[in-house]
Design an enzyme around this catalytic site. Structure first.
Site, PDB file in Angstrom:
ATOM      1  N   ASN A   3       0.839  -1.208   0.139  1.00 47.20           N
ATOM      2  CA  ASN A   3      -0.199   0.056  -0.016  1.00 47.20           C
ATOM      3  C   ASN A   3       0.948   1.119   0.140  1.00 47.20           C
ATOM      4  OD1 ASN A   3      -2.488  -1.315   0.151  1.00 47.20           O
ATOM      5  ND2 ASN A   3      -2.223  -1.525   2.789  1.00 47.20           N
ATOM      6  N   MET A  60       1.307   5.307   3.215  1.00 54.30           N
ATOM      7  CA  MET A  60       0.704   4.482   4.214  1.00 54.30           C
ATOM      8  C   MET A  60       1.609   3.698   5.111  1.00 54.30           C
ATOM      9  SD  MET A  60      -2.833   3.878   3.889  1.00 54.30           S
ATOM     10  CE  MET A  60      -3.581   2.217   3.746  1.00 54.30           C
ATOM     11  N   HIS A 115      -0.213   4.406   9.148  1.00 55.56           N
ATOM     12  CA  HIS A 115      -1.318   3.446   8.956  1.00 55.56           C
ATOM     13  C   HIS A 115      -0.985   1.946   8.918  1.00 55.56           C
ATOM     14  CE1 HIS A 115      -4.648   1.657   6.763  1.00 55.56           C
ATOM     15  NE2 HIS A 115      -5.504   2.491   7.083  1.00 55.56           N
ATOM     16  N   ASP A 116       0.184   1.672   7.961  1.00 51.46           N
ATOM     17  CA  ASP A 116       0.536   0.436   7.878  1.00 51.46           C
ATOM     18  C   ASP A 116       1.880  -0.084   8.958  1.00 51.46           C
ATOM     19  OD1 ASP A 116      -1.660   0.016   6.170  1.00 51.46           O
ATOM     20  OD2 ASP A 116      -0.467  -0.261   4.628  1.00 51.46           O
ATOM     21  N   SER A 117       2.067   0.842   9.541  1.00 52.47           N
ATOM     22  CA  SER A 117       3.179   0.898  10.424  1.00 52.47           C
ATOM     23  C   SER A 117       3.144   1.236  11.869  1.00 52.47           C
ATOM     24  CB  SER A 117       4.473   1.650   9.787  1.00 52.47           C
ATOM     25  OG  SER A 117       4.147   3.196   9.924  1.00 52.47           O
TER      26      SER A 117
END
Ligand SMILES: *[C@@H]1O[C@H](CO)[C@@H](O)[C@H](O)[C@H]1NC(C)=O
Ligand SMILES: *[C@@H]1O[C@H](CO)[C@@H](O)[C@H](O)[C@H]1NC(C)=O
Ligand SMILES: *[C@@H]1O[C@H](CO)[C@@H](O)[C@H](O)[C@H]1NC(C)=O
Ligand SMILES: *[C@@H]1O[C@H](CO)[C@@H](O)[C@H](O)[C@H]1NC(C)=O
Ligand SMILES: *[C@@H]1O[C@H](CO)[C@@H](O)[C@H](O)[C@H]1NC(C)=O
Ligand SMILES: *[C@@H]1O[C@H](CO)[C@@H](O)[C@H](O)[C@H]1NC(C)=O
Length: 396
Positions: free
Chosen positions: A149, A199, A204-206
């Site tokens: 993403n 992202m 958000h993704d981390s």
């Protein structure tokens, strides 16, 4: 024959302009690279003096509780260079009310801060990390090396509104961070900008450590850059907090050379929310309003001191702030259960407001006489899913 074709042309031109919001939605790699080579990019500038700042920059990170964010060493370092907003609240969970990860387009008659800024000749842009080209309106664009993403439409507020995405020049002002660095070098940054890290960079993704490091790495050099610091106010904040069962309080940090020296390292604990981002900009440049929750929102205190706005305390007699979780929405335009999908009308008269700003004339024209439900007041105490606005009926 010939004259018939000619007389059709203006109609076609109008038709094509009306479709701008759908021009760049394709996400296939070949479509994206083809559009990248041709899409228009615009770097408007302007120099309209504000009462407290001449440039406003917002950076939105993702899904982190207040304490976690404040505890991150890099965000904490940044907070010490400016003002910590300890009473800052998000509006709802998930971050787009009634959010369903669909490809959402908000009707053209819903105006945004972009309309207010352009009305006063104030230049603006968005900078979205890893957006493949200016005006890309597709749902997502993944990292081409590892498929992760990267850029997502749902983190690009302007593109979701057809009032913004429906104009080619406005699409051309929704750019990527490569363009930010280029505009910075060319001294062509606008006066209002919204920055979204990718992202990974935005947590958000981390995790918050990754986002804190990204933010400091991005901002620290800018804090001493004369091309960036031109009476500039930066707000670093989050879309929402992570834990749904506790109050949706988030960290806000104000930075930049517009922050008065004596306030560096201090904390402002007034109640603010995301509408304060709009209200503060309206007060600073004497903009019109949207006639929605921006009308009642608090203006950041140090700005209000210069604009004459009154910063109010949340009135616990209305409902106790500690009982306001801001953790889910009443149904609205994106509701998937069928009911209450009408767009509520703005409040065109603004009874009870504490300032002299009026609703943008084009909004008044569009919405006067509308029979749509109206939920907006000039109060600071905004509703949430557990405390819906007066007049709201669960199903209609
Ligand atoms: C950023 O946008 C510009 C303008 O559309 C484009 O030329 C460039 O390739 C994009 N950069 C990246 C890294 O995608
Ligand atoms: C996000 O941006 C950072 C640099 O800011 C980069 O290192 C990383 O690869 C990007 N993430 C993805 C998934 O592309
Ligand atoms: C760009 O500047 C022009 C000329 O001042 C103005 O008419 C237009 O509204 C601006 N567009 C954007 C997207 O800022
Ligand atoms: C919101 O928070 C309240 C209080 O913790 C809780 O009772 C409620 O279930 C939460 N709602 C959602 C949707 O998480
Ligand atoms: C609003 O306008 C009135 C009349 O000009 C003025 O007296 C008042 O101070 C103004 N209020 C604010 C908050 O600017
Ligand atoms: C705004 O647009 C929506 C969706 O197209 C429409 O249902 C509504 O009637 C419009 N409202 C006004 C006041 O034009």
């Amino acid at each position: 024959m010939r004259s018939a074709v000619l007389s059709l042309l203006p109609l076609l031109a109008v038709g094509a302009a009306a479709q701008a919001e759908n021009l760049y939605t394709a996400t296939a790699t070949s479509d994206v690279y083809a559009a990248q080579a041709t899409a228009k990019t615009l770097s408007n500038t302007s120099n309209v003096k504000g009462k407290a700042f001449d440039r406003f920059v917002v950076i939105w990170l993702e899904n982190t509780d207040y304490d976690m964010a404040y505890g991150d060493e890099n965000l904490n370092w940044l907070a010490k260079q400016g003002i910590t907003l300890s009473g800052y609240h998000a509006v709802t969970h998930p971050s787009e009310p009634n959010y369903n990860d669909d490809f959402n387009q908000i009707a053209k008659n819903v105006s945004t801060i972009i309309d207010l800024l352009e009305d006063k000749g104030i230049s603006w842009a968005e900078y979205q990390e890893d957006m493949p080209f200016s005006g890309f309106s597709g749902k997502a664009w993944v990292n081409q090396q590892n498929g992760k993403n990267d850029y997502v439409r749902k983190h690009n507020p302007a593109v979701i509104y057809n009032s913004a995405a429906g104009q080619v020049d406005r699409l051309a002002s929704m750019k990527n961070l490569t363009m930010f660095q280029q505009d910075l070098q060319n001294d062509a940054l606008p006066q209002w900008m919204f920055i979204t890290p990718n992202m990974t960079s935005d947590a958000h993704d981390s995790d918050i450590q990754t986002a804190g490091a990204w933010t400091r790495n991005f901002l620290e050099p800018l804090l001493n850059d004369k091309k960036f610091m031109k009476n500039t106010l930066v707000l670093v904040t989050f879309d929402e907090n992570e834990t749904y069962s506790i109050q949706n309080r988030i960290l806000g940090i104000l930075l930049g050379d517009a922050v008065p020296a004596e306030l560096v390292g201090t904390t402002d604990d007034h109640f603010y929310n995301h509408y304060s981002e709009i209200a503060t900009v309206e007060a600073n440049w004497d903009l019109h309003t949207l006639g929605r929750f921006d009308v009642g929102a608090n203006v950041f205190q140090f700005v209000a001191d210069k604009t004459g706005d009154r910063v109010r305390a949340w009135n616990d007699d209305v409902t106790e702030l500690s009982q306001r979780y801001f953790n889910f929405s009443y149904a609205g335009a994106f509701n998937t259960d069928g009911g209450n999908r009408r767009y509520p009308a703005p409040d065109l008269c603004g009874a009870g407001k504490t300032h002299n700003r009026t609703v943008l004339p084009s909004i008044q024209e569009m919405w006067s006489g509308s029979s749509a439900p109206g939920y907006y007041t000039a109060e600071l105490e905004i509703p949430d899913g557990l405390n819906p606005p007066s007049g709201y009926a669960p199903v209609q």
